[in-house]
Design an enzyme around this catalytic site. Structure first.
Site, short mmCIF file in Angstrom:
data_model
loop_
_atom_site.label_atom_id
_atom_site.label_comp_id
_atom_site.label_asym_id
_atom_site.label_seq_id
_atom_site.Cartn_x
_atom_site.Cartn_y
_atom_site.Cartn_z
CG ASN A 24 -0.22 0.01 2.51
OD1 ASN A 24 0.48 0.96 2.84
ND2 ASN A 24 -0.34 -1.09 3.27
CG ASP A 34 2.60 -5.05 2.45
OD1 ASP A 34 3.84 -5.14 2.36
OD2 ASP A 34 2.00 -3.99 2.70
CB ILE A 125 -6.80 -6.66 1.33
CG1 ILE A 125 -6.47 -7.80 2.33
CG2 ILE A 125 -7.26 -5.40 2.06
CD1 ILE A 125 -5.23 -7.62 3.15
#
Ligand code: AR6
Length: 178
Positions: A24, A34, A125
């Site tokens: 992000n 991540d 996500i």
């Protein structure tokens, strides 16, 4: 020209030159790929990300862009962090998703990477529908590697690492379609 390969598995276990992280803008970690990359790769990756925030990317890494750090303890040389767009029903953000693949490959080329592993960016996500995400990923990588071959790119394998059987099958169907 680079070969496109598909494997089912965990991206943190890939012995490749560069692993792409679905990050992000903060570059400071998160869940999904991540989280797994920072967990398995150790604190060196985060330390470099913090330095990027203190220098070139004070306001964060913009969506669609890519930047490299060490891969820490991962069996890779570099992590290329890219920020996928959040899926939107109202707005077509496909160009930003394509940009993630294009920019990551550009950075991989600058590094001299020969093998690059990608996750299915934005399909977790960030909510991007898997079939569309796979189509954009494969189309963009094919376009970029075809063009780059003429420009002396060293990348000879682009590996998509799909976490579950469904994602693997969707990518396989898209790959066959083209
Ligand atoms: N190896 C390979 N693929 C994986 C792995 C893994 N270890 N873990 C998940 N996937 P996501 P996004 C798949 O959510 O949608 C983070 O918090 C997963 O099933 O990792 O781009 C970031 O900090 C899905 O198909 O990335 C951002 O805030 C795909 O990888 C946000 O999530 C991508 O899922 C980015 O969301």
């Amino acid at each position: 020209m680079a070969h496109i390969t598909l494997v089912r598995g965990d991206i943190t276990e890939q012995a490749v030159d560069a692993v792409v992280n679905a990050a992000n803008s903060s570059l400071l970690g998160g869940g999904g790929v991540d989280g797994a990359i920072h967990r398995r790769g150790g604190p060196q990756i985060l330390a470099e990300c913090r330095r990027l925030r203190d220098s070139r990317y004070g306001r964060g890494l913009p969506t669609g862009r890519a930047v490299a750090t060490t891969a820490g303890r991962l069996p890779a040389r570099w992590v290329i962090h890219t920020v996928g767009p959040v899926w939107s029903r109202e707005e077509d953000r496909s160009a930003l998703l394509a940009s993630c693949y294009r920019e990551s490959l550009r950075v991989a080329d600058e590094l001299g990477a020969r093998t690059v592993a990608f996750p299915a960016i934005s399909t977790g996500i960030y909510g991007w529908p898997l079939d569309d995400g796979a189509a954009i990923a494969l189309r963009t990588v094919r376009e970029v590697t075809q063009a780059a071959a003429g420009e002396g790119s060293q990348v000879d394998e682009v590996r998509f690492v799909l976490f579950d059987q469904t994602a693997y099958e969707v990518f396989e169907a898209e790959l066959d379609r083209a």
